[in-house]
Design a protein around this motif. Sequence first.
Motif, PDB file in Angstrom:
ATOM      1  N   ARG A  59       0.815  -1.220   0.000  1.00  0.00           N
ATOM      2  CA  ARG A  59       0.000   0.000   0.000  1.00  0.00           C
ATOM      3  C   ARG A  59       0.845   1.264   0.000  1.00  0.00           C
ATOM      4  NH1 ARG A  59      -4.370  -1.116   4.654  1.00  0.00           N
ATOM      5  NH2 ARG A  59      -5.393   0.724   3.759  1.00  0.00           N
ATOM      6  N   ALA A  60       2.128   1.119   0.339  1.00  0.00           N
ATOM      7  CA  ALA A  60       3.034   2.261   0.288  1.00  0.00           C
ATOM      8  C   ALA A  60       3.738   2.388  -1.050  1.00  0.00           C
ATOM      9  CB  ALA A  60       4.072   2.146   1.408  1.00  0.00           C
ATOM     10  N   GLY A  61       3.492   1.442  -1.959  1.00  0.00           N
ATOM     11  CA  GLY A  61       4.106   1.487  -3.274  1.00  0.00           C
ATOM     12  C   GLY A  61       5.421   0.758  -3.384  1.00  0.00           C
ATOM     13  N   ASN A  62       5.828   0.032  -2.341  1.00  0.00           N
ATOM     14  CA  ASN A  62       7.054  -0.758  -2.420  1.00  0.00           C
ATOM     15  C   ASN A  62       6.810  -1.977  -3.310  1.00  0.00           C
ATOM     16  OD1 ASN A  62       8.657   0.759  -0.421  1.00  0.00           O
ATOM     17  ND2 ASN A  62       7.127   0.004   1.026  1.00  0.00           N
ATOM     18  N   PRO A  63       7.683  -2.235  -4.302  1.00  0.00           N
ATOM     19  CA  PRO A  63       7.456  -3.344  -5.233  1.00  0.00           C
ATOM     20  C   PRO A  63       8.246  -4.599  -4.869  1.00  0.00           C
ATOM     21  CG  PRO A  63       9.131  -1.916  -6.130  1.00  0.00           C
ATOM     22  CD  PRO A  63       8.768  -1.342  -4.775  1.00  0.00           C
ATOM     23  N   ALA A  64       7.803  -5.723  -5.412  1.00  0.00           N
ATOM     24  CA  ALA A  64       8.539  -6.986  -5.352  1.00  0.00           C
ATOM     25  C   ALA A  64       8.116  -7.819  -6.552  1.00  0.00           C
ATOM     26  CB  ALA A  64       8.261  -7.742  -4.056  1.00  0.00           C
ATOM     27  N   SER A  65       9.017  -8.648  -7.046  1.00  0.00           N
ATOM     28  CA  SER A  65       8.682  -9.455  -8.220  1.00  0.00           C
ATOM     29  C   SER A  65       9.533 -10.713  -8.256  1.00  0.00           C
ATOM     30  CB  SER A  65       8.887  -8.650  -9.507  1.00  0.00           C
ATOM     31  OG  SER A  65      10.251  -8.270  -9.648  1.00  0.00           O
ATOM     32  N   ASP A  66       9.095 -11.658  -9.049  1.00  0.00           N
ATOM     33  CA  ASP A  66       9.842 -12.897  -9.258  1.00  0.00           C
ATOM     34  C   ASP A  66       9.341 -13.510 -10.564  1.00  0.00           C
ATOM     35  OD1 ASP A  66      11.676 -14.939  -8.657  1.00  0.00           O
ATOM     36  OD2 ASP A  66      10.117 -16.181  -7.753  1.00  0.00           O
ATOM     37  N   GLN A  67      10.155 -14.357 -11.160  1.00  0.00           N
ATOM     38  CA  GLN A  67       9.697 -15.085 -12.338  1.00  0.00           C
ATOM     39  C   GLN A  67      10.419 -16.427 -12.406  1.00  0.00           C
ATOM     40  OE1 GLN A  67      10.625 -12.662 -15.809  1.00  0.00           O
ATOM     41  NE2 GLN A  67      12.388 -13.956 -16.254  1.00  0.00           N
ATOM     42  N   GLY A  68       9.803 -17.359 -13.100  1.00  0.00           N
ATOM     43  CA  GLY A  68      10.382 -18.681 -13.260  1.00  0.00           C
ATOM     44  C   GLY A  68      10.016 -19.259 -14.620  1.00  0.00           C
ATOM     45  N   SER A  69      10.875 -20.117 -15.122  1.00  0.00           N
ATOM     46  CA  SER A  69      10.644 -20.747 -16.420  1.00  0.00           C
ATOM     47  C   SER A  69      10.500 -22.257 -16.256  1.00  0.00           C
ATOM     48  CB  SER A  69      11.801 -20.433 -17.377  1.00  0.00           C
ATOM     49  OG  SER A  69      11.869 -19.041 -17.633  1.00  0.00           O
ATOM     50  N   PHE A  70       9.735 -22.851 -17.149  1.00  0.00           N
ATOM     51  CA  PHE A  70       9.501 -24.291 -17.123  1.00  0.00           C
ATOM     52  C   PHE A  70       9.138 -24.731 -18.528  1.00  0.00           C
ATOM     53  CE2 PHE A  70       5.578 -22.104 -16.321  1.00  0.00           C
ATOM     54  CZ  PHE A  70       4.634 -22.787 -17.066  1.00  0.00           C
ATOM     55  N   THR A  71       9.068 -26.039 -18.724  1.00  0.00           N
ATOM     56  CA  THR A  71       8.755 -26.580 -20.049  1.00  0.00           C
ATOM     57  C   THR A  71       7.612 -27.583 -19.946  1.00  0.00           C
ATOM     58  OG1 THR A  71      11.028 -26.303 -20.829  1.00  0.00           O
ATOM     59  CG2 THR A  71       9.653 -27.873 -22.023  1.00  0.00           C
ATOM     60  N   VAL A  72       6.621 -27.425 -20.798  1.00  0.00           N
ATOM     61  CA  VAL A  72       5.546 -28.408 -20.928  1.00  0.00           C
ATOM     62  C   VAL A  72       5.952 -29.383 -22.025  1.00  0.00           C
ATOM     63  CG1 VAL A  72       3.135 -28.798 -21.528  1.00  0.00           C
ATOM     64  CG2 VAL A  72       3.776 -26.815 -20.134  1.00  0.00           C
ATOM     65  N   ASP A  73       5.966 -30.669 -21.699  1.00  0.00           N
ATOM     66  CA  ASP A  73       6.414 -31.701 -22.642  1.00  0.00           C
ATOM     67  C   ASP A  73       5.483 -32.904 -22.511  1.00  0.00           C
ATOM     68  OD1 ASP A  73       7.740 -33.437 -24.293  1.00  0.00           O
ATOM     69  OD2 ASP A  73       9.433 -33.780 -22.939  1.00  0.00           O
ATOM     70  N   THR A  74       4.397 -32.874 -23.273  1.00  0.00           N
ATOM     71  CA  THR A  74       3.413 -33.959 -23.182  1.00  0.00           C
ATOM     72  C   THR A  74       3.689 -35.084 -24.178  1.00  0.00           C
ATOM     73  OG1 THR A  74       1.907 -32.906 -24.765  1.00  0.00           O
ATOM     74  CG2 THR A  74       1.647 -32.316 -22.435  1.00  0.00           C
ATOM     75  N   GLN A  75       4.659 -34.893 -25.067  1.00  0.00           N
ATOM     76  CA  GLN A  75       4.942 -35.890 -26.095  1.00  0.00           C
ATOM     77  C   GLN A  75       6.199 -36.681 -25.747  1.00  0.00           C
ATOM     78  OE1 GLN A  75       2.724 -36.359 -28.602  1.00  0.00           O
ATOM     79  NE2 GLN A  75       1.572 -34.762 -27.511  1.00  0.00           N
ATOM     80  N   PRO A  76       6.144 -38.008 -25.837  1.00  0.00           N
ATOM     81  CA  PRO A  76       7.333 -38.811 -25.549  1.00  0.00           C
ATOM     82  C   PRO A  76       8.387 -38.618 -26.635  1.00  0.00           C
ATOM     83  CG  PRO A  76       5.600 -40.197 -26.413  1.00  0.00           C
ATOM     84  CD  PRO A  76       4.988 -38.846 -26.204  1.00  0.00           C
ATOM     85  N   PRO A  77       9.639 -38.947 -26.338  1.00  0.00           N
ATOM     86  CA  PRO A  77      10.686 -38.834 -27.352  1.00  0.00           C
ATOM     87  C   PRO A  77      10.404 -39.741 -28.550  1.00  0.00           C
ATOM     88  CG  PRO A  77      11.615 -39.179 -25.157  1.00  0.00           C
ATOM     89  CD  PRO A  77      10.151 -39.418 -25.042  1.00  0.00           C
ATOM     90  N   VAL A  78      10.866 -39.319 -29.703  1.00  0.00           N
ATOM     91  CA  VAL A  78      10.762 -40.111 -30.929  1.00  0.00           C
ATOM     92  C   VAL A  78      12.159 -40.591 -31.284  1.00  0.00           C
ATOM     93  CG1 VAL A  78      10.153 -40.112 -33.372  1.00  0.00           C
ATOM     94  CG2 VAL A  78       8.770 -38.810 -31.730  1.00  0.00           C
ATOM     95  N   VAL A  79      12.355 -41.918 -31.304  1.00  0.00           N
ATOM     96  CA  VAL A  79      13.676 -42.476 -31.571  1.00  0.00           C
ATOM     97  C   VAL A  79      13.654 -43.256 -32.887  1.00  0.00           C
ATOM     98  CG1 VAL A  79      13.235 -44.567 -30.231  1.00  0.00           C
ATOM     99  CG2 VAL A  79      15.584 -43.801 -30.581  1.00  0.00           C
ATOM    100  N   THR A  80      14.713 -43.089 -33.645  1.00  0.00           N
ATOM    101  CA  THR A  80      14.861 -43.798 -34.917  1.00  0.00           C
ATOM    102  C   THR A  80      16.239 -44.439 -34.963  1.00  0.00           C
ATOM    103  OG1 THR A  80      13.442 -42.199 -36.039  1.00  0.00           O
ATOM    104  CG2 THR A  80      14.839 -43.588 -37.426  1.00  0.00           C
TER     105      THR A  80
END
Length: 267
Positions: free
Chosen positions: A174-195
């Motif tokens: 309420r006094a205007g003091n800021p804070a922040s954070d961020q994070g990265s991740f990966t969505v991988d619903t497909q299994p590997p394809v091997v040949t």
Amino acid sequence: PGIAVGEPRAGSFLNTGTPRGLVTYSDAQGVELQALRVAINGQDRTALFTVGADRAEAVLPEALRLPEGEATVVAEIKDLAGNRSATPPLRFVVDTIAPVAAVALPEPEAYLGTLPTLLRVSYGDGTGSGIAKVRILVDGVERTGEFAMGAGGAQASLPLADGRHTVAVAVEDRAGNPASDQGSFTVDTQPPVVTIAAPAEGSYHRAAAVEVSGTAVDADPQVVVEAQVGTGAPIACTVSAGSFTCSVPLAEGEAAVGSVVGDRVHQ
């Protein structure tokens, strides 16, 4: 006479311990400027003020920095007839300590294999003025409205596409003091394809060990590939830049070479 405290404003939240002070006063017959008194947290601070005909102004110096929490200002003055007026205590809050904010889920650099994706952020302001604003972005796009908001955090389950994503949270107290954070991740619903590129189907080999090689395509760079002859024990392959290779011992006669592949999501 009339007298009022113009700054700080009543009920305000300040992110500085050295605020500006403004007191205004007036009277039809004139005021006795020498009678002006301004007290901050019960201490006479009149000497800090530059006194004018209808106002007095000051900025609290660093040496007199106000502590965290509630503070009060009281001002008084007399008119030329000796009538005295005083303001009621004006209360405001000093809060210079930033809140906290964090991306709680997914964990940093996580690989997720199911949908929808659970996103959770946390925030708080301890004994400060309290969280006033929350903003949540997913891949740079405002998604705050899709989150269920709580006193100490927010969460949402979103149907994200396969690939890398970033969630960011930014808050203000309420006094205007800021804070922040961020994070990265990966969505991988497909299994590997091997040949398997080598050995070729139906080929003949004179050596007792055959080099098995091929490609393994997946969103996760940490792919594990193992070669297997029949029901024998899997043999770990070396994987680099989407290709794999390993040496597989063979007995005399026909052999069926297969592969076992997995990543951090699909085993």
